[in-house]
Scaffold this motif. Structure first.
Motif, PDB file in Angstrom:
ATOM      1  N   GLY A 180       0.781  -1.331  -0.002  1.00 19.61           N
ATOM      2  CA  GLY A 180       0.208  -0.031  -0.005  1.00 19.61           C
ATOM      3  C   GLY A 180       1.008   1.348  -0.063  1.00 19.61           C
ATOM      4  N   GLY A 181       0.502   2.190   0.786  1.00 18.87           N
ATOM      5  CA  GLY A 181       1.249   3.624   0.884  1.00 18.87           C
ATOM      6  C   GLY A 181       2.817   3.255   1.252  1.00 18.87           C
ATOM      7  N   SER A 182       2.931   2.210   2.092  1.00 18.53           N
ATOM      8  CA  SER A 182       4.472   2.017   2.447  1.00 18.53           C
ATOM      9  C   SER A 182       5.296   1.661   1.511  1.00 18.53           C
ATOM     10  CB  SER A 182       4.310   0.662   3.603  1.00 18.53           C
ATOM     11  OG  SER A 182       3.500   1.254   4.801  1.00 18.53           O
ATOM     12  N   GLY A 183       4.631   0.830   0.526  1.00 21.30           N
ATOM     13  CA  GLY A 183       5.706   0.507  -0.658  1.00 21.30           C
ATOM     14  C   GLY A 183       5.878   1.807  -1.649  1.00 21.30           C
ATOM     15  N   ALA A 184       5.248   2.841  -1.470  1.00 17.50           N
ATOM     16  CA  ALA A 184       5.494   4.161  -2.485  1.00 17.50           C
ATOM     17  C   ALA A 184       6.300   4.932  -1.767  1.00 17.50           C
ATOM     18  CB  ALA A 184       4.058   4.666  -2.863  1.00 17.50           C
ATOM     19  N   ALA A 185       6.519   5.012  -0.452  1.00 13.62           N
ATOM     20  CA  ALA A 185       7.219   5.833   0.331  1.00 13.62           C
ATOM     21  C   ALA A 185       8.737   5.990  -0.028  1.00 13.62           C
ATOM     22  CB  ALA A 185       6.919   5.701   1.915  1.00 13.62           C
ATOM     23  N   GLY A 186       8.933   7.336  -0.031  1.00  8.93           N
ATOM     24  CA  GLY A 186      10.424   7.537  -0.119  1.00  8.93           C
ATOM     25  C   GLY A 186      11.165   6.898   1.341  1.00  8.93           C
ATOM     26  N   ALA A 187      10.270   7.064   2.497  1.00 12.95           N
ATOM     27  CA  ALA A 187      10.729   6.434   3.790  1.00 12.95           C
ATOM     28  C   ALA A 187      11.958   7.235   4.410  1.00 12.95           C
ATOM     29  CB  ALA A 187      10.921   4.938   3.452  1.00 12.95           C
ATOM     30  N   PHE A 188      11.823   8.588   3.958  1.00 10.33           N
ATOM     31  CA  PHE A 188      12.716   9.417   4.922  1.00 10.33           C
ATOM     32  C   PHE A 188      12.604   9.628   6.341  1.00 10.33           C
ATOM     33  CE2 PHE A 188      12.348  11.104   0.521  1.00 10.33           C
ATOM     34  CZ  PHE A 188      13.970  11.005   0.128  1.00 10.33           C
ATOM     35  N   ILE A 189      13.462   9.354   7.264  1.00 15.92           N
ATOM     36  CA  ILE A 189      13.169   9.618   8.569  1.00 15.92           C
ATOM     37  C   ILE A 189      13.530  10.895   8.914  1.00 15.92           C
ATOM     38  CG2 ILE A 189      13.618   8.614  10.779  1.00 15.92           C
ATOM     39  CD1 ILE A 189      12.274   6.637   8.852  1.00 15.92           C
ATOM     40  N   SER A 190      12.581  11.858   8.600  1.00 18.24           N
ATOM     41  CA  SER A 190      13.149  13.356   8.831  1.00 18.24           C
ATOM     42  C   SER A 190      12.042  13.986   9.895  1.00 18.24           C
ATOM     43  CB  SER A 190      12.610  14.009   7.476  1.00 18.24           C
ATOM     44  OG  SER A 190      13.447  13.290   6.311  1.00 18.24           O
ATOM     45  N   PRO A 191      12.670  14.934  10.694  1.00 11.86           N
ATOM     46  CA  PRO A 191      11.883  15.726  11.647  1.00 11.86           C
ATOM     47  C   PRO A 191      10.645  16.446  10.869  1.00 11.86           C
ATOM     48  CG  PRO A 191      14.074  16.679  11.585  1.00 11.86           C
ATOM     49  CD  PRO A 191      14.039  15.686  10.320  1.00 11.86           C
ATOM     50  N   LYS A 192       9.607  16.743  11.527  1.00 12.17           N
ATOM     51  CA  LYS A 192       8.520  17.355  10.829  1.00 12.17           C
ATOM     52  C   LYS A 192       8.722  18.928  11.536  1.00 12.17           C
ATOM     53  CE  LYS A 192       3.384  17.710  10.330  1.00 12.17           C
ATOM     54  NZ  LYS A 192       3.497  18.081   9.049  1.00 12.17           N
ATOM     55  N   ILE A 193       8.814  19.875  10.727  1.00  7.88           N
ATOM     56  CA  ILE A 193       9.130  21.108  10.959  1.00  7.88           C
ATOM     57  C   ILE A 193       7.684  21.745  11.313  1.00  7.88           C
ATOM     58  CG2 ILE A 193      10.106  23.298  10.200  1.00  7.88           C
ATOM     59  CD1 ILE A 193      12.127  21.225   9.833  1.00  7.88           C
ATOM     60  N   SER A 194       7.341  21.918  12.698  1.00  6.57           N
ATOM     61  CA  SER A 194       6.059  22.369  12.879  1.00  6.57           C
ATOM     62  C   SER A 194       6.108  23.531  14.103  1.00  6.57           C
ATOM     63  CB  SER A 194       5.010  21.178  13.187  1.00  6.57           C
ATOM     64  OG  SER A 194       5.751  20.363  13.906  1.00  6.57           O
ATOM     65  N   LYS A 195       5.110  24.218  14.220  1.00 10.95           N
ATOM     66  CA  LYS A 195       5.287  24.870  15.442  1.00 10.95           C
ATOM     67  C   LYS A 195       4.843  24.100  16.801  1.00 10.95           C
ATOM     68  CE  LYS A 195       4.620  29.395  13.024  1.00 10.95           C
ATOM     69  NZ  LYS A 195       3.722  30.323  12.508  1.00 10.95           N
ATOM     70  N   ALA A 196       4.989  24.912  17.814  1.00 10.30           N
ATOM     71  CA  ALA A 196       4.782  24.137  19.216  1.00 10.30           C
ATOM     72  C   ALA A 196       3.220  23.725  19.354  1.00 10.30           C
ATOM     73  CB  ALA A 196       5.030  25.090  20.163  1.00 10.30           C
ATOM     74  N   GLY A 197       3.399  22.693  20.076  1.00 14.38           N
ATOM     75  CA  GLY A 197       1.772  21.800  19.956  1.00 14.38           C
ATOM     76  C   GLY A 197       1.962  20.236  20.349  1.00 14.38           C
ATOM     77  N   ASP A 198       0.804  19.554  20.300  1.00 11.58           N
ATOM     78  CA  ASP A 198       0.851  18.322  20.377  1.00 11.58           C
ATOM     79  C   ASP A 198       1.571  17.363  19.377  1.00 11.58           C
ATOM     80  OD1 ASP A 198      -0.297  18.501  23.048  1.00 11.58           O
ATOM     81  OD2 ASP A 198      -2.448  18.294  21.863  1.00 11.58           O
ATOM     82  N   LEU A 199       1.216  17.935  18.049  1.00  9.04           N
ATOM     83  CA  LEU A 199       1.782  17.178  16.894  1.00  9.04           C
ATOM     84  C   LEU A 199       3.474  17.607  17.105  1.00  9.04           C
ATOM     85  CD1 LEU A 199       1.328  15.547  14.395  1.00  9.04           C
ATOM     86  CD2 LEU A 199       1.187  17.869  13.267  1.00  9.04           C
ATOM     87  N   LYS A 200       4.086  18.405  17.437  1.00 12.31           N
ATOM     88  CA  LYS A 200       5.419  18.701  17.429  1.00 12.31           C
ATOM     89  C   LYS A 200       5.887  17.776  18.435  1.00 12.31           C
ATOM     90  CE  LYS A 200       8.908  22.338  17.574  1.00 12.31           C
ATOM     91  NZ  LYS A 200       9.757  22.668  18.406  1.00 12.31           N
ATOM     92  N   GLU A 201       5.290  17.561  19.521  1.00 15.14           N
ATOM     93  CA  GLU A 201       6.002  17.020  20.748  1.00 15.14           C
ATOM     94  C   GLU A 201       6.091  15.564  20.310  1.00 15.14           C
ATOM     95  OE1 GLU A 201       6.864  17.990  23.612  1.00 15.14           O
ATOM     96  OE2 GLU A 201       6.516  20.144  23.001  1.00 15.14           O
ATOM     97  N   ILE A 202       4.908  14.894  19.787  1.00 14.45           N
ATOM     98  CA  ILE A 202       4.874  13.623  19.467  1.00 14.45           C
ATOM     99  C   ILE A 202       5.742  13.266  18.361  1.00 14.45           C
ATOM    100  CG2 ILE A 202       3.574  11.699  18.225  1.00 14.45           C
ATOM    101  CD1 ILE A 202       0.986  13.019  19.821  1.00 14.45           C
ATOM    102  N   MET A 203       5.779  14.198  17.297  1.00 12.42           N
ATOM    103  CA  MET A 203       6.735  13.956  16.075  1.00 12.42           C
ATOM    104  C   MET A 203       8.200  13.887  16.710  1.00 12.42           C
ATOM    105  SD  MET A 203       4.928  13.145  13.656  1.00 12.42           S
ATOM    106  CE  MET A 203       6.259  12.939  12.669  1.00 12.42           C
ATOM    107  N   GLY A 204       8.539  15.075  17.379  1.00 11.38           N
ATOM    108  CA  GLY A 204       9.932  14.919  17.819  1.00 11.38           C
ATOM    109  C   GLY A 204      10.247  13.709  18.510  1.00 11.38           C
ATOM    110  N   VAL A 205       9.351  13.056  19.317  1.00 13.89           N
ATOM    111  CA  VAL A 205       9.821  11.875  20.139  1.00 13.89           C
ATOM    112  C   VAL A 205       9.712  10.741  19.193  1.00 13.89           C
ATOM    113  CG1 VAL A 205       9.253  10.247  22.013  1.00 13.89           C
ATOM    114  CG2 VAL A 205       8.850  12.599  22.569  1.00 13.89           C
ATOM    115  N   ALA A 206       8.861  10.548  18.373  1.00 15.23           N
ATOM    116  CA  ALA A 206       8.974   9.697  17.299  1.00 15.23           C
ATOM    117  C   ALA A 206       9.988   9.737  16.378  1.00 15.23           C
ATOM    118  CB  ALA A 206       7.675   9.833  16.321  1.00 15.23           C
ATOM    119  N   HIS A 207      10.645  11.046  15.949  1.00 17.63           N
ATOM    120  CA  HIS A 207      11.606  11.020  15.084  1.00 17.63           C
ATOM    121  C   HIS A 207      12.751  10.330  15.657  1.00 17.63           C
ATOM    122  CE1 HIS A 207      15.275  13.448  13.621  1.00 17.63           C
ATOM    123  NE2 HIS A 207      14.626  12.722  12.326  1.00 17.63           N
TER     124      HIS A 207
END
Ligand SMILES: Cc1cc2nc3c(=O)[nH]c(=O)nc-3n(C[C@H](O)[C@H](O)[C@H](O)COP(=O)(O)OP(=O)(O)OC[C@H]3O[C@@H](n4cnc5c(N)ncnc54)[C@H](O)[C@@H]3O)c2cc1C
Length: 388
Positions: free
Chosen positions: A45-72
Motif C-alpha cells: 500500500g502506501g508503505s511501498g510507495a514511500a521514499g521512507a525518509f526519517i526526517s523531523p517534522k518542521i512544525s510549530k509548538a503543540g501536541d503534534l510537534k511533541e509527538i513527532m519530536g519523540v517519534a523521530h
C-alpha cells in the motif's frame, strides 16, 4: 504455510504496511504469537510507495510537534540498531519552499534540540540560485530506509497470509477473520475501506507518486524542498518524491496519468538543483492515510451503535467520559500517520506493545475514538447508520 484451522494467535494484524509490520515485529519479539494478513503482500500500500525518509517534522509548538519530536528520535535509533542493512544515515537539508514555511523553519531552528549547522560546501555548490536564497536548516544526521526491505525484514519469521480480510467477527472471546482466530485484532489498513462501522474515525487518503531515477549528478545528502530528493544509493539510484494529490481516488475508476506525475516531480526537483542525464527507472504510487486533526492514531475503537444505545443523549450534546463508551473488545487500530508513517511506526508499535503486553495505557490524544463524541453530535437529526 501454517494450518490456520488449528492455530489460535495472540494477535492478528490486518495490513502489512509499515504500521502492521512494525507492530508484528515488536509483538513477536515480546513473545506473542502473531499472524499478519494483507490482500496484496508486504508493503504493497502506501508503505511501498514511500521514499521512507526519517526526517523531523518542521512544525510549530503543540501536541503534534511533541509527538513527532519523540517519534523521530525513536525511529532513528530503532531503524539504525534493528535494521542497519536497510537504513542509510546521511546529512539532511530542509529548505523552506514558501514564506509561511520559512517562518515555521525560523521558529523551529530557535527551539529544536536537534544538532544543525551551516550547509557544507559540496552540497551548497549543487543548489540552484533559488534554493540557495531560501531559509534552510541543515542537520548532520538524517536517515532514509529501504521501505520494502525493512517491512519484509520485520515480517520475517511471522506467519503471513495473503487474502482480503472481510467482516471480522468477535465470538467466544476470540476474533475470527476468515479461518484465522486470535485474541487481539489489530487494524492497520491505512486509507483502505474500513472493515467495521467506524465512520467517526476521521481519515482521508492523499495520493502520492514518487520516482526512482538514474542521473550523473551525485547527491550527497537528503534534500527536502519542493519535493524530497534522496542521496544517491549504492546502486546509483536517486529517489524523488512525492506528489500530494487529494483529488485522485484509486478506488474510483479514474486512470492515473504517470507521465504527468513524472513531469511534476522532475520540474519541482529542478527548482532545487540541476539533475543531469535523467532516466526514470521506476514509478511508485500509493495512498497516505491522514487523520483529520493530523495526529496519528493508536487505540481502541468505540462500538458506535452500542454506545449510542447506552447514551442516546450524546447525540443531543450530553458529554460522556471516554472510559464510559462501549468499545469493541481486544481491538486496536494504528493509522493516520499521513506523510510520516515511517517516522511514526516504531513510536506507535512500541506503545501498542506496552498496551497489549505490559498493560500500560496509551495517550488518549492518540485514540481513534477521540473523534466519536463530535461525530455523534453531528448525527443528532439523522437516523443511525454507519458504513463499514
Ligand atoms: C508517495 C509517498 C511517499 C511517502 N514518503 C514518506 C516518507 O518519506 N517518510 C515517511 O515517514 N512516510 C512517507 N509516506 C507515508 C507513509 O508511506 C505512510 O504513512 C505509511 O505507509 C502508512 O502505513 P500503513 O501501514 O498505515 O498503511 P499502508 O502502507 O497503506 O498499508 C495498509 C495495508 O493494508 C492492506 N489492506 C487494506 N485493506 C485490507 C483488507 N481488507 N484485507 C487485507 N489487507 C488489507 C493493504 O493492502 C496495505 O498493504 C509516504 C507515502 C507516500 C504515498
Amino acid at each position: 504455510m501454517p494450518t490456520s484451522k488449528t492455530l489460535l494467535y495472540d494477535a492478528l494484524i490486518i495490513g502489512a504496511g509499515i504500521n502492521g509490520c512494525c507492530s508484528a515485529y515488536l509483538l513477536n519479539q515480546a513473545g506473542l504469537r502473531v499472524a499478519l494478513v494483507d490482500k496484496e503482500g508486504i508493503a504493497s500500500g502506501g508503505s511501498g510507495a514511500a521514499g521512507a525518509f526519517i526526517s523531523p517534522k518542521i512544525s510549530k509548538a503543540g501536541d503534534l510537534k511533541e509527538i513527532m519530536g519523540v517519534a523521530h528520535a525513536e525511529a532513528l535509533e530503532f531503524y539504525s540498531s534493528h535494521f542497519p542493512r536497510f537504513t542509510l544515515r546521511k546529512a539532511l537539508l530542509h529548505i523552506a519552499n514558501n514564506p509561511q514555511e520559512s517562518d515555521k523553519l525560523d521558529c523551529f531552528k530557535k527551539e529544536t534540540a536537534l544538532h544543525h549547522s551551516p550547509i557544507d560546501e559540496p552540497l551548497k555548490s549543487l543548489l540552484s540560485s533559488e534554493a540557495s536564497k531560501d531559509t534552510y536548516i541543515f542537520f548532520e544526521d538524517g536517515a532514509v530506509v529501504d521501505a520494502q526491505g525493512v517491512c519484509s525484514a520485520m515480517a520475517e519469521g511471522i506467519d503471513f497470509y495473503r487474502f482480503k480480510a472481510e467482516n471480522p467477527l468477535y465470538r467466544n472471546d476470540v476474533w475470527e477473520v476468515g479461518t484465522l482466530r486470535a485474541k487481539h485484532l489489530i487494524l492497520s489498513i491505512g486509507a483502505y475501506p474500513k472493515l467495521l462501522p467506524i465512520d467517526y474515525v476521521g481519515l482521508r487518503g492523499i495520493w502520492g507518486h514518487r520516482i526512482d531515477i538514474r542521473t550523473t549528478t551525485h547527491i550527497p545528502s537528503i534534500i527536502h524542498h519542493h519535493v524530497s530528493i534522496s542521496p544517491t544509493n549504492k546502486e546509483g539510484i536517486v529517489a524523488i518524491g512525492a506528489t500530494h494529490d487529494v483529488h485522485f481516488a484509486p478506488f474510483s475508476n479514474q486512470d492515473y496519468d504517470y507521465e504527468e506525475g513524472r513531469r511534476t516531480l522532475l520540474q519541482k526537483a529542478s527548482k532545487t538543483l540541476d539533475l543531469k542525464d535523467v532516466a526514470v527507472v521506476k514509478d511508485y504510487t500509493g495512498l497516505r492515510s491522514g487523520s483529520n486533526d493530523y495526529l496519528p492514531m493508536l487505540g481502541r475503537l468505540v462500538n458506535a451503535e452500542a454506545t449510542l444505545e447506552k447514551y442516546p443523549n450524546i447525540r443531543h450534546g450530553q458529554t460522556v467520559v471516554a472510559s464510559e463508551f462501549v468499545y469493541y473488545p481486544n481491538l486496536t487500530m494504528i493509522n493516520g500517520s499521513g506523510g510520516y508513517g515511517f517516522v511514526l511506526a516504531p513510536y506507535l508499535a512500541k506503545r501498542l506493545k506496552h498496551y497489549l503486553v505490559d498493560a500500560q495505557p496509551y495517550d488518549f490524544l492518540l485514540s481513534p475514538s477521540r473523534f466519536f463524541q463530535r461525530w455523534a453530535k453531528r448525527k443528532k437529526n439523522q437516523s443511525y447508520t454507519t458504513t463499514p
